[in-house]
Write a protein that holds these residues in place. Structure first.
Motif, mmCIF file in Angstrom:
data_model
loop_
_atom_site.group_PDB
_atom_site.id
_atom_site.type_symbol
_atom_site.label_atom_id
_atom_site.label_comp_id
_atom_site.label_asym_id
_atom_site.label_seq_id
_atom_site.Cartn_x
_atom_site.Cartn_y
_atom_site.Cartn_z
ATOM 1 N N PHE A 209 0.828 -1.199 0.000
ATOM 2 C CA PHE A 209 0.000 0.000 0.000
ATOM 3 C C PHE A 209 0.870 1.260 0.000
ATOM 4 N N ASN A 210 0.256 2.351 -0.407
ATOM 5 C CA ASN A 210 0.862 3.676 -0.319
ATOM 6 C C ASN A 210 0.186 4.391 0.852
ATOM 7 N N ASP A 211 0.954 4.692 1.896
ATOM 8 C CA ASP A 211 0.375 5.294 3.097
ATOM 9 C C ASP A 211 -0.335 6.612 2.817
ATOM 10 N N PHE A 212 0.084 7.335 1.781
ATOM 11 C CA PHE A 212 -0.532 8.623 1.487
ATOM 12 C C PHE A 212 -1.993 8.478 1.057
ATOM 13 N N GLU A 213 -2.365 7.305 0.540
ATOM 14 C CA GLU A 213 -3.744 7.137 0.090
ATOM 15 C C GLU A 213 -4.732 7.309 1.247
ATOM 16 N N ASP A 214 -4.339 6.875 2.449
ATOM 17 C CA ASP A 214 -5.257 6.952 3.597
ATOM 18 C C ASP A 214 -5.620 8.391 3.948
ATOM 19 N N SER A 215 -4.679 9.316 3.737
ATOM 20 C CA SER A 215 -4.957 10.710 4.093
ATOM 21 C C SER A 215 -5.423 11.543 2.907
ATOM 22 N N ILE A 216 -5.015 11.162 1.692
ATOM 23 C CA ILE A 216 -5.342 11.963 0.511
ATOM 24 C C ILE A 216 -6.676 11.553 -0.113
ATOM 25 N N PHE A 217 -6.985 10.261 -0.164
ATOM 26 C CA PHE A 217 -8.219 9.815 -0.810
ATOM 27 C C PHE A 217 -9.478 10.396 -0.172
ATOM 28 N N PRO A 218 -9.576 10.495 1.172
ATOM 29 C CA PRO A 218 -10.798 11.095 1.750
ATOM 30 C C PRO A 218 -11.002 12.549 1.336
ATOM 31 N N LYS A 219 -9.919 13.266 1.013
ATOM 32 C CA LYS A 219 -10.022 14.660 0.591
ATOM 33 C C LYS A 219 -10.276 14.774 -0.908
ATOM 34 N N HIS A 220 -9.853 13.769 -1.659
ATOM 35 C CA HIS A 220 -9.958 13.799 -3.118
ATOM 36 C C HIS A 220 -10.526 12.453 -3.591
ATOM 37 N N GLU A 222 -11.999 11.565 -6.116
ATOM 38 C CA GLU A 222 -11.766 11.238 -7.521
ATOM 39 C C GLU A 222 -10.599 10.271 -7.667
ATOM 40 N N LEU A 223 -9.592 10.399 -6.817
ATOM 41 C CA LEU A 223 -8.427 9.519 -6.895
ATOM 42 C C LEU A 223 -8.818 8.084 -6.533
ATOM 43 N N ARG A 224 -9.656 7.933 -5.516
ATOM 44 C CA ARG A 224 -10.141 6.598 -5.162
ATOM 45 C C ARG A 224 -10.961 6.009 -6.311
ATOM 46 N N THR A 225 -11.760 6.860 -6.959
ATOM 47 C CA THR A 225 -12.576 6.400 -8.090
ATOM 48 C C THR A 225 -11.693 5.903 -9.231
ATOM 49 N N ILE A 226 -10.621 6.633 -9.521
ATOM 50 C CA ILE A 226 -9.709 6.211 -10.590
ATOM 51 C C ILE A 226 -9.090 4.862 -10.262
ATOM 52 N N ILE A 236 -4.121 -5.809 -12.208
ATOM 53 C CA ILE A 236 -3.818 -6.772 -11.145
ATOM 54 C C ILE A 236 -3.216 -6.068 -9.934
ATOM 55 N N TYR A 237 -2.774 -4.826 -10.144
ATOM 56 C CA TYR A 237 -2.332 -3.995 -9.035
ATOM 57 C C TYR A 237 -2.514 -2.540 -9.431
ATOM 58 N N ALA A 238 -2.985 -1.728 -8.499
ATOM 59 C CA ALA A 238 -3.168 -0.298 -8.758
ATOM 60 C C ALA A 238 -2.815 0.476 -7.498
ATOM 61 N N ALA A 239 -2.267 1.675 -7.678
ATOM 62 C CA ALA A 239 -1.857 2.476 -6.527
ATOM 63 C C ALA A 239 -1.606 3.907 -6.967
ATOM 64 N N MET A 240 -1.527 4.789 -5.981
ATOM 65 C CA MET A 240 -1.066 6.142 -6.225
ATOM 66 C C MET A 240 0.456 6.139 -6.198
ATOM 67 N N SER A 241 1.064 6.951 -7.044
ATOM 68 C CA SER A 241 2.521 7.052 -7.061
ATOM 69 C C SER A 241 2.968 8.221 -6.197
ATOM 70 N N GLY A 242 3.893 7.971 -5.289
ATOM 71 C CA GLY A 242 4.396 9.012 -4.410
ATOM 72 C C GLY A 242 3.271 9.654 -3.626
ATOM 73 N N SER A 243 3.295 10.986 -3.531
ATOM 74 C CA SER A 243 2.219 11.706 -2.850
ATOM 75 C C SER A 243 1.146 12.168 -3.832
#
Length: 271
Positions: A209-220, A222-226, A236-243
């Protein structure tokens, strides 16, 4: 002389602790991808110092603030660099978590080293790149690594995605890296990413996992939707890159474009 600075993705990103110097210790995998800018330098007999120009994605900062020029000026403090015309064609989006600026700086160091026969070793170029940014040294060797510390301590990692495709989506959504770090709670992972990355890629979805997703996805959202859409379309795997704010999916077969994201920066390629 022409080169093509390439982007990177983060496969997993654990923010472990805040350091006494204000930075954070992390662990992540840097993996190079073939999304590239173009950087060219030429000797110039008509210039007194340098000329810098850009095309492609608009660059809105002043020349002296551009990390390419910071790399140029850094080497000028050590070497007698002759008058040089520099051109950057920007194709890697800004604020994407893809390391585009860091790649441009590192490749500038390598380009000047080759063009003017400076005889810098890889370790010295990494040292110079580290003066410009934490992840800049990665792009000197430009191979997949396990990164720790500030993201500037590298060790070899066995990972090969050359048989896969990547689908990258970058919405027009700026995310400030300092803001991303302010909103995160550092913690030690139950298992190190160095160990988890050895698992089959089909298992990464539930392990890495990318730890930033936990704090950024609730604010945005659209990123979770993507990210969800990439999985629904066969990743087979998806994630946010960096911050962020780029979201990527890894596919066994070349994916079809997703119509919902026509207004975003999208890029599909064989890895």
């Amino acid at each position: 002389m022409l080169c093509f600075p390439n982007a990177k993705i983060n496969i997993g990103l654990n923010v472990i602790e805040k350091r006494s110097d204000g930075f954070h210790n992390i662990e992540t995998i840097f993996y190079p991808i073939p999304l590239c800018d173009a950087l060219e330098i030429t000797n110039s007999n008509i210039l007194q110092d340098y000329q810098f120009s850009t095309t492609g994605i608009p660059v809105t900062i002043e020349d002296h603030d551009n990390i390419v020029m910071k790399a140029f000026q850094l080497l000028k403090t050590e070497f007698a660099i002759p008058p040089t015309a520099i051109h950057l064609h920007k194709n890697i989006p800004f604020g994407a978590g893809l390391g585009g600026g860091s790649a441009d700086a590192a490749f500038m160091i390598k380009l000047l080293n080759d063009q003017y026969h400076l005889k810098l070793s890889e370790s010295r170029m990494e040292q110079l790149a580290g003066m410009l940014g934490s992840d800049c040294p990665f792009f000197i060797q430009n191979k997949a690594v396990f990164a720790e510390g500030k993201g500037d301590i590298f060790s070899k990692v066995s990972i090969d995605l050359s048989n896969y495709f990547i689908y990258l989506i970058k919405p027009n959504l700026p995310i400030s890296t300092p803001e991303a770090y302010r909103c995160i709670t550092p913690k030690y992972p139950d298992k190190s990413l160095r160990e988890l990355i050895q698992q089959p890629i089909e298992l990464w979805k539930d392990l890495i996992f990318n730890d930033f997703e936990d704090s950024i996805f609730p604010k945005h959202e659209e990123l979770r939707t993507i990210k969800d859409m990439l999985y629904k379309n066969g990743a087979i795997y998806a994630a946010m890159s960096g911050s962020g704010s780029s979201i990527y999916g890894i596919f066994k077969h070349k994916p079809l474009p997703i119509s919902n994201f026509k207004n975003h920066f999208t890029w599909i390629s064989h890895l």
